[in-house]
Motif scaffolding. Structure first.
Motif, PDB file in Angstrom:
ATOM      1  N   ASP A 181      79.900  12.562  60.293  1.00  0.00           N
ATOM      2  CA  ASP A 181      80.094  14.004  60.067  1.00  0.00           C
ATOM      3  C   ASP A 181      80.549  14.314  58.652  1.00  0.00           C
ATOM      4  O   ASP A 181      80.362  15.419  58.159  1.00  0.00           O
ATOM      5  N   ARG A 182      81.208  13.329  58.028  1.00  0.00           N
ATOM      6  CA  ARG A 182      81.638  13.527  56.635  1.00  0.00           C
ATOM      7  C   ARG A 182      82.066  12.177  56.062  1.00  0.00           C
ATOM      8  O   ARG A 182      82.830  11.447  56.694  1.00  0.00           O
ATOM      9  N   VAL A 183      81.564  11.881  54.887  1.00  0.00           N
ATOM     10  CA  VAL A 183      81.956  10.644  54.203  1.00  0.00           C
ATOM     11  C   VAL A 183      82.656  11.024  52.905  1.00  0.00           C
ATOM     12  O   VAL A 183      82.179  11.885  52.158  1.00  0.00           O
ATOM     13  N   ALA A 184      83.817  10.404  52.663  1.00  0.00           N
ATOM     14  CA  ALA A 184      84.566  10.690  51.434  1.00  0.00           C
ATOM     15  C   ALA A 184      83.983   9.869  50.276  1.00  0.00           C
ATOM     16  O   ALA A 184      83.215   8.924  50.501  1.00  0.00           O
ATOM     17  N   LYS A 214      78.559  38.655  53.440  1.00  0.00           N
ATOM     18  CA  LYS A 214      79.807  37.895  53.194  1.00  0.00           C
ATOM     19  C   LYS A 214      80.515  37.592  54.512  1.00  0.00           C
ATOM     20  O   LYS A 214      81.022  36.488  54.722  1.00  0.00           O
ATOM     21  N   VAL A 215      80.525  38.592  55.416  1.00  0.00           N
ATOM     22  CA  VAL A 215      81.152  38.375  56.730  1.00  0.00           C
ATOM     23  C   VAL A 215      80.375  37.289  57.486  1.00  0.00           C
ATOM     24  O   VAL A 215      80.963  36.383  58.089  1.00  0.00           O
ATOM     25  N   GLY A 216      79.042  37.360  57.430  1.00  0.00           N
ATOM     26  CA  GLY A 216      78.205  36.363  58.109  1.00  0.00           C
ATOM     27  C   GLY A 216      78.524  34.948  57.641  1.00  0.00           C
ATOM     28  O   GLY A 216      78.711  34.032  58.455  1.00  0.00           O
ATOM     29  N   PHE A 217      78.611  34.765  56.321  1.00  0.00           N
ATOM     30  CA  PHE A 217      78.951  33.445  55.772  1.00  0.00           C
ATOM     31  C   PHE A 217      80.318  32.990  56.292  1.00  0.00           C
ATOM     32  O   PHE A 217      80.488  31.831  56.688  1.00  0.00           O
ATOM     33  N   ALA A 218      81.293  33.922  56.291  1.00  0.00           N
ATOM     34  CA  ALA A 218      82.657  33.558  56.700  1.00  0.00           C
ATOM     35  C   ALA A 218      82.705  33.162  58.179  1.00  0.00           C
ATOM     36  O   ALA A 218      83.351  32.174  58.551  1.00  0.00           O
ATOM     37  N   VAL A 219      81.993  33.913  59.009  1.00  0.00           N
ATOM     38  CA  VAL A 219      81.998  33.624  60.453  1.00  0.00           C
ATOM     39  C   VAL A 219      81.379  32.236  60.706  1.00  0.00           C
ATOM     40  O   VAL A 219      81.901  31.441  61.495  1.00  0.00           O
ATOM     41  N   LEU A 220      80.292  31.959  60.025  1.00  0.00           N
ATOM     42  CA  LEU A 220      79.636  30.651  60.208  1.00  0.00           C
ATOM     43  C   LEU A 220      80.552  29.521  59.719  1.00  0.00           C
ATOM     44  O   LEU A 220      80.651  28.464  60.361  1.00  0.00           O
ATOM     45  N   ALA A 221      81.243  29.750  58.603  1.00  0.00           N
ATOM     46  CA  ALA A 221      82.107  28.704  58.033  1.00  0.00           C
ATOM     47  C   ALA A 221      83.269  28.372  58.962  1.00  0.00           C
ATOM     48  O   ALA A 221      83.847  27.288  58.874  1.00  0.00           O
ATOM     49  N   GLN A 222      83.612  29.323  59.846  1.00  0.00           N
ATOM     50  CA  GLN A 222      84.747  29.072  60.750  1.00  0.00           C
ATOM     51  C   GLN A 222      84.329  28.452  62.084  1.00  0.00           C
ATOM     52  O   GLN A 222      85.157  28.226  62.949  1.00  0.00           O
ATOM     53  N   SER A 223      83.025  28.166  62.241  1.00  0.00           N
ATOM     54  CA  SER A 223      82.583  27.744  63.580  1.00  0.00           C
ATOM     55  C   SER A 223      83.076  26.343  63.964  1.00  0.00           C
ATOM     56  O   SER A 223      83.534  26.143  65.082  1.00  0.00           O
ATOM     57  N   ARG A 224      82.980  25.374  63.061  1.00  0.00           N
ATOM     58  CA  ARG A 224      83.528  24.029  63.324  1.00  0.00           C
ATOM     59  C   ARG A 224      83.983  23.442  61.985  1.00  0.00           C
ATOM     60  O   ARG A 224      83.329  23.657  60.966  1.00  0.00           O
ATOM     61  N   PRO A 225      85.061  22.634  61.987  1.00  0.00           N
ATOM     62  CA  PRO A 225      85.640  22.233  60.694  1.00  0.00           C
ATOM     63  C   PRO A 225      85.214  20.882  60.104  1.00  0.00           C
ATOM     64  O   PRO A 225      85.335  20.682  58.899  1.00  0.00           O
ATOM     65  N   THR A 226      84.747  19.932  60.915  1.00  0.00           N
ATOM     66  CA  THR A 226      84.675  18.556  60.404  1.00  0.00           C
ATOM     67  C   THR A 226      83.350  18.224  59.720  1.00  0.00           C
ATOM     68  O   THR A 226      83.339  17.632  58.628  1.00  0.00           O
ATOM     69  N   ALA A 227      82.228  18.577  60.339  1.00  0.00           N
ATOM     70  CA  ALA A 227      80.932  18.198  59.752  1.00  0.00           C
ATOM     71  C   ALA A 227      80.708  18.958  58.446  1.00  0.00           C
ATOM     72  O   ALA A 227      80.607  20.184  58.429  1.00  0.00           O
ATOM     73  N   VAL A 228      80.612  18.218  57.357  1.00  0.00           N
ATOM     74  CA  VAL A 228      80.493  18.862  56.044  1.00  0.00           C
ATOM     75  C   VAL A 228      79.117  19.479  55.856  1.00  0.00           C
ATOM     76  O   VAL A 228      78.932  20.369  55.015  1.00  0.00           O
ATOM     77  N   ASN A 229      78.146  19.067  56.658  1.00  0.00           N
ATOM     78  CA  ASN A 229      76.783  19.631  56.555  1.00  0.00           C
ATOM     79  C   ASN A 229      76.792  21.136  56.780  1.00  0.00           C
ATOM     80  O   ASN A 229      75.954  21.844  56.245  1.00  0.00           O
ATOM     81  N   GLY A 262      76.185  17.879  66.268  1.00  0.00           N
ATOM     82  CA  GLY A 262      75.648  16.840  65.382  1.00  0.00           C
ATOM     83  C   GLY A 262      75.569  17.436  63.984  1.00  0.00           C
ATOM     84  O   GLY A 262      75.040  18.544  63.803  1.00  0.00           O
ATOM     85  N   ALA A 263      76.103  16.692  63.009  1.00  0.00           N
ATOM     86  CA  ALA A 263      76.308  17.263  61.670  1.00  0.00           C
ATOM     87  C   ALA A 263      75.050  17.883  61.047  1.00  0.00           C
ATOM     88  O   ALA A 263      75.063  19.059  60.655  1.00  0.00           O
ATOM     89  N   PRO A 264      73.922  17.144  60.950  1.00  0.00           N
ATOM     90  CA  PRO A 264      72.766  17.767  60.290  1.00  0.00           C
ATOM     91  C   PRO A 264      72.230  18.974  61.057  1.00  0.00           C
ATOM     92  O   PRO A 264      71.847  19.983  60.441  1.00  0.00           O
ATOM     93  N   ALA A 265      72.232  18.910  62.383  1.00  0.00           N
ATOM     94  CA  ALA A 265      71.728  20.047  63.177  1.00  0.00           C
ATOM     95  C   ALA A 265      72.607  21.278  62.966  1.00  0.00           C
ATOM     96  O   ALA A 265      72.104  22.411  62.891  1.00  0.00           O
ATOM     97  N   ILE A 266      73.910  21.065  62.838  1.00  0.00           N
ATOM     98  CA  ILE A 266      74.820  22.183  62.587  1.00  0.00           C
ATOM     99  C   ILE A 266      74.509  22.816  61.224  1.00  0.00           C
ATOM    100  O   ILE A 266      74.503  24.041  61.072  1.00  0.00           O
TER     101      ILE A 266
END
Ligand code: MRU
Length: 346
Positions: free
Chosen positions: A237-240, A79-94, A47-51
């Motif tokens: 999950d994301r609104v344009a 920096k590694v921590g941020f990168a690992v988290l950013a790669q966890s799921r792609p769609t939810a912009v939250n 769920g986007a906000p929970a993520i």
């Protein structure tokens, strides 16, 4: 009901394991960015906000974990921590919104000692969690106004307390309507293949004695054609910036059916879910998940071995099918570029 989807306990982040609901209710504990990223990837939390909230805690946990190392190692590790988290799921912009907010806080205090930085980041994660609940309450108050007393409301996937820090976005609107004294009944579709509707939405509503009827995804057209649905509410999950809405796979189908039957289609959307960097839904990355989710469920695999499978986890509903966005700043009827830009002006 007060479901704490994520909570801070004994110096760790605890998250309800949503993969095993409703059969079992269990918290799992997390103590680093890598472990939180793993929890997001494996859908312990979803769920986007929970993520977004989980990712913020992932950053804080990483800072706490690294607080005794040298300043250089701290910076590199973060920096590694941020990168690992950013790669966890792609769609939810939250997810990216939460990381960006944490990065700004980090930059603001980067000159201070590691422990102070970690404490500051943890305080920000706590604030993001508390703010999420406040925002959901605000959306709930606005959204409840849209629902007539007695409304039978169809929802897809789970945009409830479990998908947020609490209260929920789409289910938050339903909760607020009930709190305001309206008689509301919910139609939850199953939401193949991960069954967030059957397992999570139905569970949340049953816990609170809000009448809920479970249907398979293929039944919504029938229900609408028989006049059994008064409104549809979903999360996103994301609104344009043009109002196109990415949400759980199957949402587009429900939106088309709602249009066909002249049923309002509402999207509960905190501002953190609007991606101000993209012009339309075509730019939203759509996660493809494992084929096993389609060929069976858990241990039971029912499809023929060797069959080709697609498993896009989200789809995009064009803005023209959206009756209104429900945000913490109010209702945006017939969302378009100008109306969405207005949300960020004041
Ligand atoms: O794959 P999931 O379960 O993370 O997908 C969740 C959804 O699509 C929700 O509808 C969306 O995140 C909104 S949650 C308030």
């Amino acid at each position: 009901m007060n479901v704490e989807t994520l909570r801070w306990a004994d110096g760790k982040l605890e998250m309800i394991d949503q993969r095993i609901l409703p059969a079992s209710f269990e918290y799992l504990a997390y103590d680093s960015a890598t472990s939180v990223a793993d929890g997001i990837r494996r859908m312990v939390v979803r769920g986007a906000p929970a993520i977004g909230v989980a990712a913020a805690y992932g950053v804080a946990l990483e800072a706490l974990r690294l607080r005794s190392v040298s300043a250089v190692d701290f910076t590199n590790g973060m920096k590694v921590g941020f990168a690992v988290l950013a790669q966890s799921r792609p769609t939810a912009v939250n997810l990216f919104w939460g990381l960006e907010r944490m990065r700004r806080v980090w930059i603001g205090v980067a000159e201070l000692d590691n422990t102070t930085v970690a404490q500051r980041l943890l305080a920000e994660a706590h604030e993001i969690l508390a703010e999420d609940i406040r925002i959901n309450r605000a959306m709930g108050r606005y959204g409840a106004e849209l629902l007539p007393d007695g409304a039978r409301v169809l929802t897809h996937c789970n945009a409830g307390a479990l998908a947020t820090a609490g209260w929920g976005t789409a289910l938050g609107v339903l909760r607020s309507a009930v709190e305001a004294g309206k008689k509301i009944s919910v139609i939850a579709d199953e939401t193949r293949p991960f069954l967030q509707g059957a397992r999570l939405t139905a569970w949340e509503m049953v816990q609170e004695n809000i009448p809920v009827t479970l249907i398979t995804d293929t039944m919504s057209g029938f229900m609408m054609s028989r006049g059994e649905v008064d409104a549809v509410i979903v999360g996103t999950d994301r609104v344009a910036t043009n109002g196109d809405v990415a949400n759980k796979i199957g949402t587009y189908m429900v939106a088309v059916l709602a249009k066909r039957h002249n049923i309002p289609f509402y999207v509960a959307c905190p501002l953190s879910t609007i991606d101000t960097s993209i012009a339309s839904g075509a730019a939203i990355p759509i996660e493809e998940r494992s084929t096993e989710e389609v060929t069976g469920f858990r241990e039971c695999q029912w499809a023929a071995k060797g069959v080709m499978v697609r498993n896009p986890a989200f789809d995009v509903t064009p803005a023209e099918l959206v009756t209104a966005l429900i945000t913490e700043k109010g209702i945006v009827h017939e969302p378009n570029k100008e109306r969405i830009a207005n949300l960020f002006r004041h």
